[in-house]
Enzyme design. Structure first.
Site, mmCIF file in Angstrom:
data_model
loop_
_atom_site.group_PDB
_atom_site.id
_atom_site.type_symbol
_atom_site.label_atom_id
_atom_site.label_comp_id
_atom_site.label_asym_id
_atom_site.label_seq_id
_atom_site.Cartn_x
_atom_site.Cartn_y
_atom_site.Cartn_z
ATOM 1 N N MET A 199 40.338 22.262 -13.579
ATOM 2 C CA MET A 199 39.015 22.875 -13.663
ATOM 3 C C MET A 199 39.110 24.324 -13.191
ATOM 4 S SD MET A 199 36.268 19.907 -12.928
ATOM 5 C CE MET A 199 36.317 19.906 -11.162
ATOM 6 N N GLY A 200 40.332 24.860 -13.164
ATOM 7 C CA GLY A 200 40.525 26.255 -12.795
ATOM 8 C C GLY A 200 40.467 26.477 -11.295
ATOM 9 N N HIS A 231 45.202 26.670 -7.191
ATOM 10 C CA HIS A 231 45.859 26.805 -5.884
ATOM 11 C C HIS A 231 47.264 26.231 -6.029
ATOM 12 C CE1 HIS A 231 45.054 22.530 -5.471
ATOM 13 N NE2 HIS A 231 43.757 22.754 -5.646
ATOM 14 N N GLY A 277 48.509 23.498 -5.373
ATOM 15 C CA GLY A 277 48.572 22.131 -5.915
ATOM 16 C C GLY A 277 48.687 22.174 -7.435
ATOM 17 N N HIS A 278 47.855 23.021 -8.072
ATOM 18 C CA HIS A 278 47.938 23.151 -9.543
ATOM 19 C C HIS A 278 49.271 23.765 -9.948
ATOM 20 C CE1 HIS A 278 43.449 23.587 -8.859
ATOM 21 N NE2 HIS A 278 43.501 22.560 -9.688
ATOM 22 N N GLN A 326 31.387 15.209 -15.398
ATOM 23 C CA GLN A 326 31.906 14.483 -14.235
ATOM 24 C C GLN A 326 31.210 14.881 -12.936
ATOM 25 O OE1 GLN A 326 35.997 16.207 -14.929
ATOM 26 N NE2 GLN A 326 36.074 16.202 -12.707
ATOM 27 N N GLN A 377 48.349 13.946 -6.799
ATOM 28 C CA GLN A 377 48.143 12.742 -5.981
ATOM 29 C C GLN A 377 46.934 12.885 -5.054
ATOM 30 O OE1 GLN A 377 51.393 11.446 -3.252
ATOM 31 N NE2 GLN A 377 49.611 10.841 -2.014
ATOM 32 N N SER A 403 40.483 23.342 -4.306
ATOM 33 C CA SER A 403 39.631 24.478 -4.693
ATOM 34 C C SER A 403 38.392 24.521 -3.807
ATOM 35 C CB SER A 403 39.204 24.358 -6.155
ATOM 36 O OG SER A 403 40.333 24.222 -6.973
HETATM 37 O O1 PAF Z 1 41.190 16.875 -11.332
HETATM 38 C C1 PAF Z 1 40.505 17.684 -11.988
HETATM 39 O O2 PAF Z 1 40.565 18.891 -11.786
HETATM 40 C C2 PAF Z 1 39.565 17.153 -13.069
HETATM 41 O O3 PAF Z 1 38.981 15.960 -12.688
HETATM 42 C C3 PAF Z 1 40.242 17.023 -14.446
HETATM 43 C C4 PAF Z 1 41.349 15.995 -14.435
HETATM 44 C C5 PAF Z 1 40.793 18.375 -14.866
HETATM 45 C C6 PAF Z 1 39.207 16.579 -15.479
HETATM 46 O O4 PAF Z 1 38.154 17.477 -15.578
#
Ligand code: PAF
Length: 287
Positions: A30-31, A34, A36-37, A61, A148, A186
């Site tokens: 979701m941008g 950090h 982790g991504h 969500q 995780q 985030s």
């Molecule tokens: O973990 C997230 O950032 C979101 O839940 C995902 C998997 C990108 C779905 O919108």
């Protein structure tokens, strides 16, 4: 690195990559990236010929009183970070591009989504499954990467992939932590300096509780140890602390061989989640 905003552009790229016989790693986000991504993208880079990262704050969500509007967004900053970890294509669609129509069809996440974060965020995982299903169809990944830290999310998406025969592999990448143990998120930017100081107590509480479980094998006592530690070392409010089997998320018993000890705690207004996954021998990648 290319940045595309439409489904048509993404599909054109994917078609070419597939024609060349290359593997695709997808990192849905979701941008507001950090470390982790970055760890997810680094893993995807190692294991695939081509890496697609999506940036989409998915409205379906978020609950009505959640932080959809205020969720941090900064595409220019994220582009630089994605490029630095070797992402080939960023897919950053608008809400209208992803959801141009609403035929009312939803994916229901089922039992695994009724507990932990699902109990206090009804519909959250249905929304997650809706968006990842679309992303899986659009990016046609060989492997898709999830953190995780959102262990329940990774477990539920793995169930979706298994039960609906998606032709891809789900890879779960260990939690990346700050030096003091706080899981990178985030949402950490919402914490005031005082709250930020308190927040690492969540992880310390989980670690103590894990040790308790390895000694006593008593789930109730284990949860109490985590609660007592977190409540006496923070001003926080506990949403849940649970010990369950992983990845099926059932009550633990003597046959359980992998556990998740998971917590969601409000520090001020910020809801932080964290977990430790460990085997009955006590092994974990996150000590
Ligand atoms: O973990 C997230 O950032 C979101 O839940 C995902 C998997 C990108 C779905 O919108």
């Amino acid at each position: 690195m290319e940045v595309v905003k439409t489904i048509a552009e993404l599909k054109k790229i994917v078609k070419k990559v597939k024609q060349d016989g290359k593997t695709i790693g997808l990192v849905p986000t979701m941008g507001y990236l950090h470390e982790g991504h970055m760890a997810l993208a680094t893993e995807a880079r190692k294991e695939n010929d081509f890496v697609i990262m999506s940036f989409f704050v998915n409205p379906t969500q978020f609950g009505p009183n959640e932080d959809y509007e205020s969720y941090p967004r900064d595409l220019e900053r994220d582009k630089k970070i994605a490029e630095s970890v070797g992402v080939d294509v960023i897919f950053a669609p608008s809400v209208e591009e992803m959801y141009p129509t609403d035929g009312g069809i939803r994916i229901h996440a089922g039992r695994q989504a009724t507990i932990l974060c699902g109990a206090s965020r009804p519909g959250h995982f249905d929304g997650v499954l809706q968006v990842v299903t679309k992303l899986f169809h659009l990016a046609e990944p060989t492997r898709a990467y999830f953190g995780q830290k959102d262990a329940q999310q990774a477990a539920i998406i793995s169930t979706l992939v298994r039960d609906f025969n998606f032709p891809l592999e789900i890879r779960t990448v260990p939690i990346v932590r700050e030096e003091d143990g706080l899981a990178k998120s985030s949402r950490n930017v919402y914490l005031s300096p005082a709250e930020r100081k308190e927040a690492p107590a969540i992880y310390r509480g989980l670690k103590r509780a894990k040790e308790e479980y390895l000694l006593s094998k008593n789930a109730e006592k284990t949860i109490q140890v985590a609660k007592d530690y977190i409540l006496s070392n923070t001003s926080g409010r506990i949403d849940y602390i649970e010990l369950l089997s992983y990845p099926d998320l059932q009550q633990v018993d003597e046959k359980t061989d992998q556990f998740v000890l998971a917590a969601a705690v409000f520090i001020g207004k910020t809801r932080l989640i964290d977990n430790i996954i460990f085997t009955k021998e006590g092994e974990t990648e996150n000590v």
